[in-house]
Structures are given as structure tokens and as C-alpha cells.
Design an enzyme around this catalytic site. Sequence first.
Site, PDB file in Angstrom:
ATOM      1  N   CYS A  17      71.469  36.202  38.233  1.00 43.06           N
ATOM      2  CA  CYS A  17      71.023  37.339  39.049  1.00 43.06           C
ATOM      3  C   CYS A  17      69.822  38.003  38.390  1.00 43.06           C
ATOM      4  O   CYS A  17      69.392  37.617  37.304  1.00 43.06           O
ATOM      5  CB  CYS A  17      72.148  38.348  39.240  1.00 43.06           C
ATOM      6  SG  CYS A  17      72.645  39.188  37.720  1.00 43.06           S
ATOM      7  N   CYS A  20      70.210  39.164  34.820  1.00 42.88           N
ATOM      8  CA  CYS A  20      70.031  38.105  33.812  1.00 42.88           C
ATOM      9  C   CYS A  20      68.553  37.964  33.461  1.00 42.88           C
ATOM     10  O   CYS A  20      68.184  37.861  32.287  1.00 42.88           O
ATOM     11  CB  CYS A  20      70.562  36.774  34.340  1.00 42.88           C
ATOM     12  SG  CYS A  20      72.300  36.755  34.763  1.00 42.88           S
ATOM     13  N   ASP A 437      31.085  34.090  52.809  1.00 44.97           N
ATOM     14  CA  ASP A 437      29.753  33.669  52.392  1.00 44.97           C
ATOM     15  C   ASP A 437      29.216  32.728  53.463  1.00 44.97           C
ATOM     16  O   ASP A 437      29.986  32.009  54.109  1.00 44.97           O
ATOM     17  CB  ASP A 437      29.838  32.973  51.038  1.00 44.97           C
ATOM     18  CG  ASP A 437      28.473  32.573  50.526  1.00 44.97           C
ATOM     19  OD1 ASP A 437      27.557  33.416  50.578  1.00 44.97           O
ATOM     20  OD2 ASP A 437      28.322  31.425  50.072  1.00 44.97           O
ATOM     21  N   ASP A 635      32.077  29.542  47.769  1.00 41.59           N
ATOM     22  CA  ASP A 635      32.194  28.173  47.273  1.00 41.59           C
ATOM     23  C   ASP A 635      32.808  28.100  45.882  1.00 41.59           C
ATOM     24  O   ASP A 635      33.008  27.023  45.346  1.00 41.59           O
ATOM     25  CB  ASP A 635      30.847  27.459  47.291  1.00 41.59           C
ATOM     26  CG  ASP A 635      29.816  28.123  46.385  1.00 41.59           C
ATOM     27  OD1 ASP A 635      30.212  28.969  45.559  1.00 41.59           O
ATOM     28  OD2 ASP A 635      28.625  27.798  46.495  1.00 41.59           O
ATOM     29  N   ASP A 639      29.571  32.352  43.587  1.00 43.09           N
ATOM     30  CA  ASP A 639      30.108  33.626  44.044  1.00 43.09           C
ATOM     31  C   ASP A 639      31.183  34.185  43.118  1.00 43.09           C
ATOM     32  O   ASP A 639      31.999  34.997  43.549  1.00 43.09           O
ATOM     33  CB  ASP A 639      30.691  33.462  45.455  1.00 43.09           C
ATOM     34  CG  ASP A 639      29.659  32.941  46.440  1.00 43.09           C
ATOM     35  OD1 ASP A 639      28.539  33.467  46.446  1.00 43.09           O
ATOM     36  OD2 ASP A 639      29.975  32.004  47.187  1.00 43.09           O
TER      37      ASP A 639
END
Length: 748
Positions: A17, A20, A437, A635, A639
Site C-alpha cells: 500500500c 509501505c 514551431d 523539432d 528549440d
Amino acid sequence: MDQHAREVQIGVVGMTCANCVGRVERALAKQDGVISASVNLATERASVQYAPETVGPARLRAVIAEAGYEPVELEGPAGAQDAAREAEQLGLRRDLLLGAALSAPLLLLAMLPMVVPALMAFMHGIMEMRSWGFVQLALAAPVQLWVGRRFHRQGLAELRHLGPGMNTLVMMGSWAAFGYSLLALLAPAIFPAGTAHLYFEASAVIITLVLFGKWLEARARGRTSEAITKLVRLQPKTARVLRDGEVQELPIEAVVPGDSIQVRPGERVPVDGLVLEGQSHVDESMITGESAPVSKSPGSEVVGGTMNGMGSFVFSATRVGEDTVLARIISMVERAQATKPPIQHLADRIAGVLVPIVLGAAALTFVLWLVLGPSPALSYAFVAAVSVLVIACPCAMGLATPTAIMVGTGRAAEMGTLFREGSALEALARVDTVVLDKTGTLTEGKPRLTDLVVFEGSENEVLGLIASAEDPSEHPIARALVEGARERGLDVARPESFEAVAGHGVSARIGGKRVQVGADRYMEQLGVDLGPAGDRAQQLAAEARTTVYAAVDGRLVALVGVADPLAKGSREAVAELRGMGLELAMVTGDNRATAEAVAREAGVARVLAQVMPDRKADEVKRLQGAGHRVAFVGDGINDAPALAQADVGVAIGTGTDIAIEAGDVILMRGDLRGLVAAIALARRTLRTIRTNFFWAYAYNVALIPVAAGVLYPVVGILLNPMLAAAAMSVSSVFVVTNSLRLRRFRVS
């Protein structure tokens, strides 16, 4: 991550859970030298950044063991952890069968006589009811002491580390029922009259039902990593390598860069490389999500794991082992599955305080029933308190996010989209604005020369000078100008000097002449008179041409038009993105007229034109400042600042050079329709997580009061601890199976 820090992933078996997860994270974080620790319940992995001069993996594994869990050394995607997980499932199944074999007759023995009075008389005729109690003890003891040992062992560890969790609740609930029954059987006189009941069946059935839920959950969780398994299976075990003039079938680990490898029809490409000879078509769908086979001939790139068609070819290995595209994809998917999105941190904090609250609620329930309940109050108090303990286990909370992230990122990989982090998936689901772009994203990124207007000299002479000046440049427009000159059979000379002016153009000296080629802003900066090109430049811009000017020795000699057609699917993708309620903007360094023409053709309403490459990030920041959550799509190479600034950066790939280190999300194909699918999947995944949370939290909030007995005064219903255990198990199984529905995701 600190450049001197290292990162290790360690398998962790035995977590059940969110508590844990929190306990392992806290234990690791307290260790000297640990910079950060993140534990994922669904993948059962701990990702730890540490200072190697202070602590090492061996000590980290020891810390996990001291916290009460089994550390497993990972050996890639399919290693020791898979073996440990399989062994755990077998152990769960074995214990479940034993628990069911003992609990079923115990349940019948305890419950049927109350339903069928004649059966009680018959049993009493065989031996007294107290003796039947010892039969129940004989059936319940192995379940409590052996079948439930995992809950007791880990429950004690949770209490020892002051981090009670699911195991604590199951341990306390089952031991309360077993211990109460044992005392009632051996020393009934110590109980108030009418309260010495036996609840052996409750203790056994609680353990068996919870175990059944854990077994179902473990099986379902195993299916959440099927995408990784499929990717791993794509990797061939051997390669046909040409060495010493003959073909040798070698293990894939023995292949080195530069080896010549033969691929026959129907075989998988073993590693990445470049085709040397032969032709074929290769199915790259498991890498790119693109169904159409891709033609391969000398000079083409091939990717390891892809399936060859009917042809055969020989290629030179360029990337092997962990450097291949497939290996990096597997690594990225695993990393995304192991990291926590922001929504999970909230769940972890809530789960961390839930169990102490539940323990308090169970104690309060017991006291209230004991003081206010009807006779026999002790029995009612006991049943209600045990039901509260069992029903509130936070298993479902711990699984709500990681299972959905695992299945979602795996399905995305099958569709050709890679998420670098789980947080990127959540971020993409929340964006409201997409900045695209232009070149290479909306357009093909392969411009071609379409128009040449010469003001001085001959066309061939001027174009030759322009191409010679642009030849050293790698810019797509430069390549278009050079290719256009060569198509006319013109010689391209080597410039005597060359300078690239970022975002403006180039300057070169050719045959003693100063040749300058670039945008209108470059010419204006140089003081070149653009008057002669005025009307023609506006006309070209209106036709979606990128306009380039050329000056020789400071005089305007030519206007060049370059067209970069829209990429396949761009128009459809833009329409679908708008249909999803997203605001769209296009950013480009082109002049406004050209930019607006391209945007109009694509269907984008907002245009950010004449933006220098290093200013794109500022445009993204401006949109964020206006309250938008922004995805930037580029790309992945030029960028980088804008990709980093955006709430989520999307790098769009072309071919196999996918700029895999750029952006938070990588689209393996150069097709914007992949972005539509990625956003739709991200939204569906986030919706699945929210559904999981609603089920987990609403379930606890609604049923804890029911278990405590609030309905008893109204309708006389008091939840049986066995039903509480069944409901708790159903909660976890629902969360996992709900997440598995993402495997069937399709873009409508």
C-alpha cells in the site's frame, strides 16, 4: 541531478500500500548520502540518487531490508525482479489455496447452524458445541499463524518503524478476531454474560479474502508492464555478422559498431545502423507507431528491433547495446513509469495520515459501542471495531496513480509517443495552449526554391553566388538554395570566408565579392535598400513563400522565394486540436505576411512572427504569465530553450534521429497527429487516475462509518468483518482493472 551523484534502481518486493511506499522512501531518505528517493508501488522499484563517496547500492539494499521488505537487484527489464515477482505470485497462490481449503469448511461450520437450527441440533448430538469450537480452532490456527504470516511479519515491521499501514490493519483485525475467540473458547468465564462468542471464521476469512485480493492484484499488476515486455521481445538474441569473409551468427552482445550485419527476409534488425547494400521495406510500427513499411536502400537508417520485409540487405552497425533507439525507448518508458506525477504526492500525504486516523476511529468505535450499544455490547463493539480496521486498508490509494501511469505510458510507447517522466503525462493532460514551431513541425522542414527575382546580373550568376554563400550553412533554407542551384547545373564554389549571423542570414566572400543573404531585417541592419523588391516580396509572402534577400557589395541583387509545404496531417491535426478546446499559436522567424499565409493554410489563428530562435522561450513565458498552461512543439534541437520553458515540451521526431534528449514528450513520427493522440491519451489517463482516486477515497469515506455501525440505529445493519475484507479487496482490484482499460485506448 548533481553531476557527481549517481542513480540506482532497486526492486522492492513485499509492498502492499501507499504506507509501505512512504516507509521505504523515509528509510532511504534518512540514510546519509541519499539525495532523493522515490518508490513506485506498481513497478515495485525504488529510484535513489546518492553520493557515491558516502553510500553505495549495497547499503541502500540493506536499508530496504531493515524496513521490512525484500530488496532485489535489477538486471534490466526482465531480471531478478521478474523472478521475485513470479515467486511472490506463486507463494500467494499456494497460501491462498491452503487458506481457502481451511476457511470454507470453517465458515460453513460457524454459519450454517445459525441458519439451519436442525443442523445445530444434529451437531450437538455428535458432540458438545464447545468441542466443535476446538474443531474451528484447528481449522483457523493454520490460517492465522501460517497463511497470514506475511501480514503479521510486515505489520510488526510497520509498527516498529512507526508507520502503520495495510498490513497493520489486517494483522490487528485478524488477531483481534482470533484472540477474542481463543479466550472465549478457553476462558469463557472472563467475559460478560452472552458475549463469549467465537469469531474464528472471521479471522480466517479476513486473511483469505485479503490474500485473494492481493493475488488478483498481483496478476493484474503484472499485466500493466506488458508494453515493456513487448518492447523487450523486439530485441533479437543473435545477429548474422560478416567477419573474416564469412557470416557468423553471434550473440547480440558481441556486436560492435562498424560490424557489417546481414538481414534476411522476415528477420528483425538486430541493432541500429546504415544500409550498405540491398533493398527492402521495414516495418517500424513498434518504434514509430506508423503502420506503413518504410523503404530501405543504401544510406538509409535502420533501427534495431524493427521487422524486415521480403528483401535482404547488409548494414553497418552504428549503435549497439544501451545506445540503440530501442534500448533508449525502453529506458525512457521505464523511467516514466517509475516517477511520480504531482497528483501522486497528494495521495501519498493523505495515505500517510489515514491509517493513524483509522486506528483512532476503530478505538473510538469500540468505546462508543461498549458504552452506548445494546446487549451484548462487547460483541457489538468488537465486530464494529474489527470491521473498521479491515475495511480502511489504503491499498487502492497506493495503486490509483502508478498503475494508470504504467499502462498509459506503455500504451503511448506502442503508439509512437514517449513520456520522459510520469509528470509529463499529467502536465500534457492539463495544457490549454499549444505553441507550434513552423518549420519542421507544421511544415515538412524541407523547403525548396520556387521563385528567383534578379535585380542586377544574370539569374545563373546571382544564384551561383547565393548558393556558394549558403553552402557551409546547415539551415534548411540554405540547403534549399544550394539544391536549387545544383538542379540548374550551376557550380557551387567554396567561399573564401564565411559567417553565419544567427536568426538573420549569412555573409561570405566569394571571388573577392562580399555576398550577404538573409531576411529583410538583416538587409535593413546592413543598410541595403529593399525598395526594388517591395511589391514582389509582398506577393510572395501572401503566397506563403519565405522571402530571402541577396546583396552583393552592399547592393540588392535578388529576391528569392522558398516554399516549405505543410507536413502530412498538419491541417487535420490542427483542426482536431482546436476541437479538443485548445488554443493554438504558431511561432516562426519568418516575416508576418509569410507566417500568416502558412498559418491560414494550416488553420492556426494566432501567429507569433519574426521571433528570433532565442526569443521563442520568451513568447512561451509571456503566455504562461497570462495564466496559460503551455505545450511547446518543436523539432527538439533548435528549440531547446522554448521546450524547457514550456509546461511540457514536445519534441517532434523525423526518422530515427528523434532528438531523444530534448523535451518532456517525444513524438517518434514527424506527424502532428501524434500530438493529438498523445494529448487524448494523457487526458484519458488523468481521468482514469481521478476515477481511481474517487473509488479509493469515496469507498473509505463512505464505508468506514458503515463499518462503525452508523446504519445500525436506522436499519439494524452492522457490517460483518468478512464482508469488510471482501469489500476492501474489491476496491484494489477495481483500481488496477480500471487502469488496465487504458491498454485498449484508440484515438477516435
